[in-house]
Design an enzyme around this catalytic site. Structure first.
Site, PDB file in Angstrom:
ATOM      1  CD  GLU A 126      10.149  12.236  12.143  1.00  0.00           C
ATOM      2  OE1 GLU A 126       9.065  11.670  12.343  1.00  0.00           O
ATOM      3  OE2 GLU A 126      11.108  11.676  11.574  1.00  0.00           O
ATOM      4  CE  LYS A 128      -1.804   2.872   2.779  1.00  0.00           C
ATOM      5  NZ  LYS A 128      -1.690   4.101   1.966  1.00  0.00           N
ATOM      6  CD  GLU A 177      12.742   3.629   8.583  1.00  0.00           C
ATOM      7  OE1 GLU A 177      12.708   4.571   9.413  1.00  0.00           O
ATOM      8  OE2 GLU A 177      12.719   3.793   7.360  1.00  0.00           O
ATOM      9  N   GLY A 188       6.882   4.737   8.497  1.00  0.00           N
ATOM     10  CA  GLY A 188       6.069   5.943   8.641  1.00  0.00           C
ATOM     11  C   GLY A 188       6.226   6.517  10.032  1.00  0.00           C
ATOM     12  CB  SER A 189       4.125   8.848  11.926  1.00  0.00           C
ATOM     13  OG  SER A 189       2.887   8.166  11.867  1.00  0.00           O
ATOM     14  CB  THR A 190       6.647   7.100  16.373  1.00  0.00           C
ATOM     15  OG1 THR A 190       8.004   7.054  15.906  1.00  0.00           O
ATOM     16  CG2 THR A 190       6.564   6.370  17.704  1.00  0.00           C
ATOM     17  CD  GLU A 191      -0.350  10.180  15.494  1.00  0.00           C
ATOM     18  OE1 GLU A 191       0.443  10.956  14.911  1.00  0.00           O
ATOM     19  OE2 GLU A 191      -1.570  10.380  15.548  1.00  0.00           O
ATOM     20  N   GLY A 230       2.794   3.679  13.613  1.00  0.00           N
ATOM     21  CA  GLY A 230       3.474   2.416  13.925  1.00  0.00           C
ATOM     22  C   GLY A 230       2.828   1.726  15.122  1.00  0.00           C
ATOM     23  CB  CYS A 290      13.037   8.392   8.883  1.00  0.00           C
ATOM     24  SG  CYS A 290      13.972   7.322   7.787  1.00  0.00           S
TER      25      CYS A 290
HETATM   26  P1  NDP Z   1       1.906   8.129   8.304  1.00  0.00           P
HETATM   27  O1  NDP Z   1       2.628   7.339   9.318  1.00  0.00           O
HETATM   28  O2  NDP Z   1       0.472   8.465   8.522  1.00  0.00           O
HETATM   29  O3  NDP Z   1       1.981   7.411   6.859  1.00  0.00           O
HETATM   30  C1  NDP Z   1       2.778   6.321   6.511  1.00  0.00           C
HETATM   31  C2  NDP Z   1       1.946   5.239   5.834  1.00  0.00           C
HETATM   32  O4  NDP Z   1       1.017   4.696   6.773  1.00  0.00           O
HETATM   33  C3  NDP Z   1       1.093   5.756   4.679  1.00  0.00           C
HETATM   34  O5  NDP Z   1       1.013   4.765   3.671  1.00  0.00           O
HETATM   35  C4  NDP Z   1      -0.249   5.934   5.343  1.00  0.00           C
HETATM   36  O6  NDP Z   1      -1.324   5.921   4.446  1.00  0.00           O
HETATM   37  C5  NDP Z   1      -0.301   4.740   6.255  1.00  0.00           C
HETATM   38  N1  NDP Z   1      -1.257   4.842   7.356  1.00  0.00           N
HETATM   39  C6  NDP Z   1      -1.748   5.950   7.962  1.00  0.00           C
HETATM   40  N2  NDP Z   1      -2.618   5.610   8.934  1.00  0.00           N
HETATM   41  C7  NDP Z   1      -2.685   4.273   8.963  1.00  0.00           C
HETATM   42  C8  NDP Z   1      -3.399   3.327   9.750  1.00  0.00           C
HETATM   43  N3  NDP Z   1      -4.217   3.709  10.713  1.00  0.00           N
HETATM   44  N4  NDP Z   1      -3.224   2.013   9.494  1.00  0.00           N
HETATM   45  C9  NDP Z   1      -2.383   1.605   8.528  1.00  0.00           C
HETATM   46  N5  NDP Z   1      -1.687   2.449   7.739  1.00  0.00           N
HETATM   47  C10 NDP Z   1      -1.810   3.767   7.956  1.00  0.00           C
HETATM   48  O7  NDP Z   1       2.722   9.444   8.045  1.00  0.00           O
HETATM   49  P2  NDP Z   1       2.158  10.854   7.503  1.00  0.00           P
HETATM   50  O8  NDP Z   1       2.120  10.777   6.037  1.00  0.00           O
HETATM   51  O9  NDP Z   1       0.889  11.204   8.197  1.00  0.00           O
HETATM   52  O10 NDP Z   1       3.292  11.841   7.992  1.00  0.00           O
HETATM   53  C11 NDP Z   1       3.246  12.337   9.325  1.00  0.00           C
HETATM   54  C12 NDP Z   1       4.600  12.318   9.961  1.00  0.00           C
HETATM   55  O11 NDP Z   1       5.094  10.984  10.015  1.00  0.00           O
HETATM   56  C13 NDP Z   1       5.675  13.078   9.213  1.00  0.00           C
HETATM   57  O12 NDP Z   1       5.615  14.442   9.466  1.00  0.00           O
HETATM   58  C14 NDP Z   1       6.904  12.432   9.775  1.00  0.00           C
HETATM   59  O13 NDP Z   1       7.172  12.982  11.037  1.00  0.00           O
HETATM   60  C15 NDP Z   1       6.510  10.978   9.938  1.00  0.00           C
HETATM   61  N6  NDP Z   1       6.932  10.156   8.791  1.00  0.00           N
HETATM   62  C16 NDP Z   1       8.029   9.361   8.918  1.00  0.00           C
HETATM   63  C17 NDP Z   1       8.489   8.651   7.838  1.00  0.00           C
HETATM   64  C18 NDP Z   1       9.696   7.781   7.921  1.00  0.00           C
HETATM   65  O14 NDP Z   1      10.379   7.609   6.913  1.00  0.00           O
HETATM   66  N7  NDP Z   1       9.980   7.163   9.048  1.00  0.00           N
HETATM   67  C19 NDP Z   1       7.869   8.740   6.520  1.00  0.00           C
HETATM   68  C20 NDP Z   1       6.661   9.559   6.502  1.00  0.00           C
HETATM   69  C21 NDP Z   1       6.252  10.234   7.605  1.00  0.00           C
HETATM   70  P3  NDP Z   1      -1.838   7.293   3.778  1.00  0.00           P
HETATM   71  O15 NDP Z   1      -0.652   8.102   3.473  1.00  0.00           O
HETATM   72  O16 NDP Z   1      -2.528   6.831   2.591  1.00  0.00           O
HETATM   73  O17 NDP Z   1      -2.733   7.913   4.809  1.00  0.00           O
END
Ligand code: NDP
Length: 497
Positions: free
Chosen positions: A400, A191, A266, A244-247, A249, A300
């Protein structure tokens, strides 16, 4: 369909509107028929319409991946044949390098020189590296102390794997996830992030062209709250790999509980980058610029906490400010651009919100701190920003930001800076700049981070493990370390009596 902000001519991909999703080897619309718009962040205009997957599409994709895993061509392929497919995919990526680079830049906003010079070649390299691993997944023979027993281990694939990736390196994140999973014999539902689905979907076409059997790779674009959450909770998915985000995760981990699926995460970072006075300062300043402003700070590992020894603090800060002032902000597709836009309006608001918080809490900027002229640059642009007069406790020094914003913090002693650097919920990466070999090893040992760069920053290679300590996640990507995430060990006991 007019494609905005470019003379995009290489790809016919965007001309099929809406862009469909890949399930079971077929390009299909969402079961709901819904689509969503994906933008060009350089202009803020719509780039394409994309099929919007949700839980029904995830169900279809999981069923296709399960079928491909349990029966049919995929499990019958030899490791050598799997390796060949991955190698062929790498070749196809190289053959379509310019198209993929443009697509990546149009959808993410990143400067085209980095898409061409980094994202695309590293993506091909990743598939090639893991093509080699397909034939090297060995078990062990175990010298047990029970007479007449012949005991050995097999390394088997985990099964059906869900992979949820972010928008900052869409193509590379797809490669980091897909290549090891496929080398190990798993099947996948990927996804991509809602902001940047296009390059992963184009990669899906190349996966078909390379000859991967139907259902081995399924790509379902859509939103995190719907498609992502359905994938994370699905009872027939054996593993989730998430970046993606820790939240989010933490949400993934909660969703995995139902069938105790394996999870690797990660996540975020607030990485310290530490300049000692004995470093080659010119080199270190350039390194600090790369550490924070590469990819608009949407990395990240961004070196967002810059610790500088007090004796050279003013010199480093003025060098940094000078470099930042010379960076060219511009449309991603312009080859002269150093710094493109942020990925979305949401990120723009988030980053400018942090800048305002920093100012309110008493920090001052030596450069940047606002958006550039929006008539000239109408997309989601933020100036490169350097904060001075920062305290460790301030929001901008703890959270972050994920934008081109660095906080500079003076220090005096080695032990002091190590302790302050480690005072974070995150532990993804760290940088150290020094010519003193003792300091190098002291700091490498002291820093609680999954990767430490010395006199360099943001180095990645398919062969070198990468991942976080603390709330930056767990599990490792790349190198042989990632194989543990995509295989499970079976122990076989044979009674020879
Ligand atoms: P997210 O963690 O929301 O997005 C990462 C992925 O997770 C996307 O594919 C997203 O889908 C998906 N996702 C979101 N919510 C859910 C859920 N409840 N269940 C399963 N999958 C989910 O990051 P954001 O795009 O909101 O960015 C916010 C912050 O996160 C950034 O400002 C940064 O601090 C951090 N981040 C860290 C990254 C890293 O490389 N470690 C990369 C990106 C962000 P969709 O985008 O379609 O909502």
């Amino acid at each position: 369909m007019t494609i905005t902000g470019t003379d995009f001519t290489e790809s016919t991909f965007l001309r099929q509107q809406p862009v469909k999703m890949l399930i079971g080897g077929q390009w299909v619309e969402a079961a709901s028929g819904k689509t969503f718009e994906t933008m060009n962040p350089s202009t803020g205009q719509v780039l394409a319409k994309v099929a919007e997957g949700d839980s029904e599409d995830i169900d279809r994709a999981v069923a296709a991946a399960r079928k491909a895993f349990e029966s049919g061509v995929w499990p019958k392929l030899t490791p050598s044949q799997r390796g060949r497919l991955l190698w062929k995919l790498a070749d196809l990526i190289e053959q379509h390098a310019e198209e993929l680079a443009q697509l990546e830049t149009l959808n993410n906003g990143k400067p085209i020189k980095y898409s061409r010079g980094g994202d695309v070649p590293l993506t091909a390299d990743h598939f090639r590296y893991f093509a080699g691993w397909a034939t090297k997944l060995e078990g062990d023979t175990i010298p047990v102390s029970i007479p007449n027993m012949f005991t050995y281990t097999l390394r088997e694939p985990v099964g059906v794997v869900g992979q949820i990736i972010p928008w900052n390196f869409p193509l590379q994140m797809a490669a980091w996830k897909l290549a090891p999973a496929l080398a190990c014999g798993n099947t996948v539902i990927l996804k991509p992030a809602e902001q940047t689905p296009l390059s992963a979907l184009r990669l899906g076409e190349l996966i078909g062209e390379a000859g991967f059997p139907d259902g081995v790779v399924n790509i379902v674009p859509g939103f995190g709250e719907t498609a992502g959450a359905a994938l994370a909770a699905h009872p027939d998915v054996d593993k989730i790999a998430f970046t993606g985000s820790t939240e989010v995760g933490k949400l993934i981990l909660q969703a995995s509980v139902g069938n105790l699926k394996k999870v690797t995460l990660e996540l975020g970072g607030k990485s310290p980058n530490i300049i000692f006075p004995d470093a080659d300062l010119k080199f270190a300043i350039r390194g600090a610029i790369n550490a924070i402003f590469f990819n608009q700070g949407q990395v990240c590992t961004a070196g967002s906490r810059l610790f500088v020894h007090k004796s050279v603090y003013d010199q480093v800060l003025s060098g940094l400010t000078d470099y930042a002032s010379k960076m060219k902000l511009g449309m991603g597709i312009d080859p002269a651009t150093d710094l493109g836009p942020l990925v979305s309006q949401e990120q723009l608001e988030r980053v400018t919100g942090y800048i305002e918080t920093g100012k309110r809490e008493g920090a001052t900027t030596t450069i940047g701190g606002s958006r550039p002229d929006s008539e000239q640059l109408p997309g989601y642009f933020v100036q490169p920003t350097v904060f001075d007069n920062v305290k460790d406790e301030m929001t901008i020094a703890r959270e972050e930001i994920f934008g081109p914003v660095v906080v500079a913090l003076p220090f005096e002693e080695v032990e002091e800076v190590a302790a302050r650097a480690n005072k974070s919920i995150y532990g993804l990466s760290a940088g150290v700049w020094t010519n003193d070999v003792k300091k190098v090893h002291k700091m490498a040992a002291a820093l609680k981070a999954g990767v430490v760069w010395v006199n360099t920053y943001n180095q990645f290679d398919a062969a070198a493990p990468f991942g976080g300590y603390k709330q930056s996640g767990y599990g490792r990507e790349m190198g042989h370390a990632v194989l543990d995430a995509y295989t499970q060990i079976k122990t076989v006991w044979v009674n020879l009596r």
